[in-house]
Design a protein around this motif. Sequence first.
Motif, PDB file in Angstrom:
ATOM      1  N   LEU A   1       0.846  -1.198   0.000  1.00 39.99           N
ATOM      2  CA  LEU A   1       0.000   0.000   0.000  1.00 39.99           C
ATOM      3  C   LEU A   1       0.881   1.248   0.000  1.00 39.99           C
ATOM      4  CD1 LEU A   1      -2.704  -1.051   2.645  1.00 39.99           C
ATOM      5  CD2 LEU A   1      -2.862  -1.144   0.135  1.00 39.99           C
ATOM      6  N   THR A   2       0.364   2.323  -0.574  1.00 38.07           N
ATOM      7  CA  THR A   2       1.112   3.584  -0.525  1.00 38.07           C
ATOM      8  C   THR A   2       0.259   4.656   0.138  1.00 38.07           C
ATOM      9  OG1 THR A   2       0.341   4.155  -2.739  1.00 38.07           O
ATOM     10  CG2 THR A   2       2.497   3.099  -2.569  1.00 38.07           C
ATOM     11  N   LYS A   3       0.963   5.681   0.616  1.00 38.90           N
ATOM     12  CA  LYS A   3       0.343   6.788   1.342  1.00 38.90           C
ATOM     13  C   LYS A   3       0.516   8.066   0.541  1.00 38.90           C
ATOM     14  CE  LYS A   3      -0.741   4.846   5.283  1.00 38.90           C
ATOM     15  NZ  LYS A   3      -2.008   5.056   6.002  1.00 38.90           N
ATOM     16  N   ARG A   4      -0.411   8.988   0.677  1.00 39.42           N
ATOM     17  CA  ARG A   4      -0.245  10.313   0.069  1.00 39.42           C
ATOM     18  C   ARG A   4      -0.514  11.394   1.124  1.00 39.42           C
ATOM     19  NH1 ARG A   4      -3.700   8.959  -5.429  1.00 39.42           N
ATOM     20  NH2 ARG A   4      -2.487   7.098  -6.027  1.00 39.42           N
ATOM     21  N   ASN A   5       0.232  11.312   2.227  1.00 34.92           N
ATOM     22  CA  ASN A   5       0.004  12.245   3.333  1.00 34.92           C
ATOM     23  C   ASN A   5       0.440  13.658   2.962  1.00 34.92           C
ATOM     24  OD1 ASN A   5      -0.971  10.153   4.898  1.00 34.92           O
ATOM     25  ND2 ASN A   5       1.043   9.692   5.753  1.00 34.92           N
ATOM     26  N   LYS A   6      -0.206  14.612   3.583  1.00 34.73           N
ATOM     27  CA  LYS A   6       0.046  16.031   3.295  1.00 34.73           C
ATOM     28  C   LYS A   6       0.790  16.722   4.439  1.00 34.73           C
ATOM     29  CE  LYS A   6      -1.169  15.911  -0.566  1.00 34.73           C
ATOM     30  NZ  LYS A   6       0.010  16.248  -1.368  1.00 34.73           N
ATOM     31  N   VAL A   7       0.951  15.969   5.534  1.00 41.09           N
ATOM     32  CA  VAL A   7       1.597  16.546   6.721  1.00 41.09           C
ATOM     33  C   VAL A   7       2.820  15.714   7.075  1.00 41.09           C
ATOM     34  CG1 VAL A   7       1.316  17.071   9.186  1.00 41.09           C
ATOM     35  CG2 VAL A   7      -0.600  17.419   7.604  1.00 41.09           C
ATOM     36  N   ALA A   8       3.900  16.393   7.443  1.00 39.31           N
ATOM     37  CA  ALA A   8       5.095  15.668   7.879  1.00 39.31           C
ATOM     38  C   ALA A   8       5.636  16.302   9.157  1.00 39.31           C
ATOM     39  CB  ALA A   8       6.159  15.695   6.788  1.00 39.31           C
ATOM     40  N   ILE A   9       6.361  15.472   9.894  1.00 36.73           N
ATOM     41  CA  ILE A   9       7.042  15.945  11.111  1.00 36.73           C
ATOM     42  C   ILE A   9       8.537  15.793  10.875  1.00 36.73           C
ATOM     43  CG2 ILE A   9       7.387  15.541  13.574  1.00 36.73           C
ATOM     44  CD1 ILE A   9       4.558  14.299  13.626  1.00 36.73           C
ATOM     45  N   LEU A  10       9.286  16.825  11.225  1.00 40.19           N
ATOM     46  CA  LEU A  10      10.744  16.765  11.052  1.00 40.19           C
ATOM     47  C   LEU A  10      11.372  16.124  12.281  1.00 40.19           C
ATOM     48  CD1 LEU A  10      13.390  17.555   9.576  1.00 40.19           C
ATOM     49  CD2 LEU A  10      13.230  19.773  10.696  1.00 40.19           C
ATOM     50  N   TYR A  11      12.038  15.003  12.079  1.00 42.82           N
ATOM     51  CA  TYR A  11      12.730  14.333  13.195  1.00 42.82           C
ATOM     52  C   TYR A  11      14.224  14.559  13.087  1.00 42.82           C
ATOM     53  CZ  TYR A  11      14.960  10.744  15.987  1.00 42.82           C
ATOM     54  OH  TYR A  11      15.770  10.087  16.879  1.00 42.82           O
ATOM     55  N   SER A  12      14.803  15.127  14.146  1.00 45.69           N
ATOM     56  CA  SER A  12      16.234  15.410  14.169  1.00 45.69           C
ATOM     57  C   SER A  12      16.870  14.680  15.332  1.00 45.69           C
ATOM     58  CB  SER A  12      16.446  16.927  14.326  1.00 45.69           C
ATOM     59  OG  SER A  12      17.709  17.210  14.882  1.00 45.69           O
ATOM     60  N   ILE A  13      17.617  13.620  15.054  1.00 52.52           N
ATOM     61  CA  ILE A  13      18.274  12.874  16.128  1.00 52.52           C
ATOM     62  C   ILE A  13      19.273  13.757  16.867  1.00 52.52           C
ATOM     63  CG2 ILE A  13      20.034  11.891  14.588  1.00 52.52           C
ATOM     64  CD1 ILE A  13      19.983   9.367  16.328  1.00 52.52           C
ATOM     65  N   ASP A  14      19.887  14.703  16.161  1.00 48.94           N
ATOM     66  CA  ASP A  14      20.817  15.623  16.834  1.00 48.94           C
ATOM     67  C   ASP A  14      20.082  16.513  17.832  1.00 48.94           C
ATOM     68  OD1 ASP A  14      23.085  14.692  15.617  1.00 48.94           O
ATOM     69  OD2 ASP A  14      23.126  16.234  14.056  1.00 48.94           O
TER      70      ASP A  14
END
Lengths: 479, 479, 479
Positions: free
Chosen positions: A184-197
């Motif tokens: 299955l594929t997604k077409r999300n419009k929202v993202a969260i930026l994850y920064s391990i640093d």
Amino acid sequence: MHPNYRLEWSRFQENMTTEFLERQADLVKKYKGAHQFIMHDHPGAFRNDIDERAIAQFIDYPGMNIYHYDQDKSDGLRISLFGSFARSLKPGNYLVPETNAASIGWNSADQLPPYDGQLRLNFYSHIGSGANLISYWHWHSLHTGIEQYWRGILPHDLKPGRIYNEVSRIGNERARVGKELVNLTKRNKVAILYSIDSQNGLIQQRFDNNMEGFVNGPYESGNDSYLKIINRFYKALYDLNIEADFVFPDGKNFEKYDMIIVPPLYIASDKLLQQLNQYVLNGGHLILNFKSGFADENSKIRDQVMPGALSEICGFTYNEFSSLRDRIPLKGDPFQVGDKNFVEQWAEFIVPTTAKTLAAYDHPFFGKYAAITRNEAGKGVVTYFGTVVSLEILKKVLRNSLDELKLIGADQNLPEKLKVKHAFDASGKAVHFYYNFSDNIMEFKYPYKTGKSIIDNTMVEKNGLIQFDPWDVMIIKEE
Amino acid sequence: MHPNYRLEWSRFQENMTTEFLERQADLVKKYKGAHQFIMHDHPGAFRNDIDERAIAQFIDYPGMNIYHYDQDKSDGLRISLFGSFARSLKPGNYLVPETNAASIGWNSADQLPPYDGQLRLNFYSHIGSGANLISYWHWHSLHTGIEQYWRGILPHDLKPGRIYNEVSRIGNERARVGKELVNLTKRNKVAILYSIDSQNGLIQQRFDNNMEGFVNGPYESGNDSYLKIINRFYKALYDLNIEADFVFPDGKNFEKYDMIIVPPLYIASDKLLQQLNQYVLNGGHLILNFKSGFADENSKIRDQVMPGALSEICGFTYNEFSSLRDRIPLKGDPFQVGDKNFVEQWAEFIVPTTAKTLAAYDHPFFGKYAAITRNEAGKGVVTYFGTVVSLEILKKVLRNSLDELKLIGADQNLPEKLKVKHAFDASGKAVHFYYNFSDNIMEFKYPYKTGKSIIDNTMVEKNGLIQFDPWDVMIIKEE
Amino acid sequence: MHPNYRLEWSRFQENMTTEFLERQADLVKKYKGAHQFIMHDHPGAFRNDIDERAIAQFIDYPGMNIYHYDQDKSDGLRISLFGSFARSLKPGNYLVPETNAASIGWNSADQLPPYDGQLRLNFYSHIGSGANLISYWHWHSLHTGIEQYWRGILPHDLKPGRIYNEVSRIGNERARVGKELVNLTKRNKVAILYSIDSQNGLIQQRFDNNMEGFVNGPYESGNDSYLKIINRFYKALYDLNIEADFVFPDGKNFEKYDMIIVPPLYIASDKLLQQLNQYVLNGGHLILNFKSGFADENSKIRDQVMPGALSEICGFTYNEFSSLRDRIPLKGDPFQVGDKNFVEQWAEFIVPTTAKTLAAYDHPFFGKYAAITRNEAGKGVVTYFGTVVSLEILKKVLRNSLDELKLIGADQNLPEKLKVKHAFDASGKAVHFYYNFSDNIMEFKYPYKTGKSIIDNTMVEKNGLIQFDPWDVMIIKEE
């Protein structure tokens, strides 16, 4: 310990693992057949000592062990959060090599086997997030050793019982409809930026004093400042039935999203800040949090007026900040949340230049500063949180921004414990997953195009009324 | 750590001490005179690293240091519990080489000298449990060293004071009546099975999450799952004025008792389970607790349908269990205990075959399983707790069982803080000890045969009304 | 650990530092110019491993870093307490080499920059206690290293801002009026005896069980029994607007004070006890606390009837004591403090000989003993606390004693958050400092001789009404 050295040390640790795994992957690639693939099995997401994003680049599938709460705490949140993360590491699908069969734990003190129906509900929750494999740890309960109480599909008596019967039902359904739900594929419009640093930077320079976090599953301390904010935003989105992907400090794919949420981006290179500027100027909606842009990639605090390179798009400056010993209300309860009208932990002394103040502190001293701002820059918008707002305020602010972006619809009006996910199958047909995470019967009106309920193979009309058993699932594929 | 290895390690530790002491005892036996005896001084009961039962076999007297609470927490419970344990290690009498003279503690922060009268009440409390010696630690308060505040009969000023005067009164009474109170014997009808292996097994595989325990005295963590259940049952019996002995996994003397209470017998050999079966089939009343029979003597979980070899006498099976995150009520408040109608911590998914369900959970999921059962097997009965019940429920269930066994009488109707013990002197005459553990005057009707109050040398008629001073004692020997 | 050895060990530790610093001071003295002076920078007062009194003897100025709370907890208490201590180490003035510029802390989690006006108020609070220098740590906020968040006068952006502007105002005022405020002297009538040995003795033999202490500033555990009592008495005096000095076990200057307060003097030599006797017999008013005189200079408990060498002046004896598990009221609420009528933690079994019982316990057992006593001896008075009284009781008892000594006046009737200090300048003129530690406007009537408000250079008449801004200060020098 010296914060600059410590950040570098955390990167050294991460790299040790990345390099070791890459060498292993190279060896395997030499000898594996074309029908074989390489997966790495992560014991959980957001590890501060493992660079999951880097590792994903040289393997075929991220594998993510997703252990979650069951019984009254069963809500699918951990499954979705870790699923979103795994799916985003290397865009595509992911595998779940381990998840709860029955009760889990390294000892007898926290045994919480699923209620009837929860095992199946969880299975489809993984699938709806894009998992291509769900595998249980483990087949039968062990009689000796440290995992005596990490119970398997079979109890210690090795006789098929309640859990076995649920797994058997799942297996039979999978045999029948599995092909419709793979890749299955997604077409999300929202993202969260994850920064391990930033996670590591804020482990040392945390902004909170034992703030109550949203612990989304077992074996999570809930004490990490940065992850608390990740969890809080994801929880707000999950409550709103908004699906999200993750993006990373490499800046890839920013342009795919209408909205990017940035938890405190304490550690950021000039380049990353520039990419965020560009995202906004090009029309993106950025949800920024306090402390973003504060330190460079060496955890050196920048000597600029804050928020440094983000000042222009934010439309304000600050050069002081304070911990908040007590919760402070926002002036005039601007989001109409009653006794949830509070912010806490941290306040930047924000003085707007071009930004509009969405909310200010109701306080004799802090009252002169803005708490939440909104600024239009280029073709885009920055919404900025200079403080930690209550979950209820957070949902209101996010909902307003999502509404501007025309991302609010029928999903956002479902009952609280009725969750929905969307995906597309290999042929591009939309698939809608509905989950009843409660022990009550629920009803709702199906708002999408007429489709087929693929488990029971019946047709569901657009606007048809659907009734739902406790802990039940319904999957509708549009014609 | 590996649970199987760890259990074996605990046995290795215990054996080291046992063997060392046995070698010492052998040496002393060679040279001691016939008038001399060997005692080992235990610093407290139920030690998980000392096999007190094994040590008792090669010495003449168990010695048990019994330090207890005083002031408002003075209730005689610790004195009785440790006394019962010491008395049962090697059936006969025991010595108390150390007990509170005044306030105790390795520092100044918890100094709680007895109220007036408590010292004497405690003295006779030891005697009524079968102690042949009570000796105080220590003569005078030390001026230096770590025990500066473990105060003695004399204060630091070395002048006879309040405590000295109480001890002096005790000494004078002892000189007068001591011969009547030595070598007393007990004829208890109830025993509790103490398994040091189960204690150690449950230290690793505990069943509870910080359950509030009944801490019965100072220097007890109250955090050990197994001891919490021991303490809870003993406390219930003590509140009911029922005296009890202890029995051990060697299976000796089971047949002497009408009722044997079995705290979670997590670790048990096949042989021991067989002995419990036999006890029931021969007519005994067994009070069994959850997790009994679950693992073998190597902490290996048995691969049988649970409760394994106990299934037949229990009349039920289970193959799942759950921790209880919250307290759950029993359906219909079957024991009429109002707001104490709850169980907690643990629930076995009990499905009765021949057993009668005494109580079931009031819960949508757990409701289908039995919480407390009763099963007749052979000539006997098994009452089984599949969960941790409130103290009030426990007393009600025990009282019902004791009533069936005709063990309920006048003692069980005394006021709450009026405790009673019974013993027999060398000539077989019954001795009744009454203790007023309160600062109120109390009255009660003496229900036994006419006898002599041996301290003040007066006659007490059957059914005579007796009045009691705060913290006072009365000892009546039948004619 | 052995309490006697441990006390000696603490003295050994202290001496190591003292000797090292003395050797350094000797070296510097050889080479420094006549215009130069030697200061030692103490990181805080009442250190149990540093003998601050001994070190003060061979340096020119004690330096005391005084870091304090700001924002809503700003009350000047820590500034005054540490100031009193520093000023008394070597009678004269002291320096403050470090104090809060902005927010402090070794990490980002507890950042509490001062509200507007607090920085200046704190500056004059130091001055009013006799400081000759106030220096901020540090000039600008650091961009790297462990003190990244110990913020300086300049923010990380290095641009003058709010804090800089406040410091600038302070600096301008200092340039104008500083000469009038240097080398001030005090003529306090009350002293507190500080015994580092008693602090160390009571670290091992503490008398309390987690009593809530008065933590007067950051980086203080509040867990040290002895310091809790120091803080409590100083807080009571501070609330009463009574300034105090400290005296030490060397017995110097006792005769200068009308009242000496003695926190639990657990460790005391015969000589010191003799000096306290003499102080009372000569007419002093001694406020003594429980445990005083209990152990000698080796932490050996004395073998005398307690309070040993203090018995005569105290007018009572005791030979037992008890911890108090719960708060106990005083019989008849003798100080009219309503729900604050309680004592806690400790009770000595005081039997008066010549002393008058000021308060007794309302308790069946403790009721026979005195809780607070008063005894006249020679020309003086001893008020004795055999227990820990509530802050409200403490203030009432102290106020009564101060009243007898004619030390109660207009200062004691000021509003709660209006504090006052008094000093004398080089020419002997009285200087009165008034501080508004609140965010409200306040009014009061100036009760002293007509003088000049030295900051704004206006005259203030005796009995003139003065109005005060939030966090403002007024300094009046008599003509």
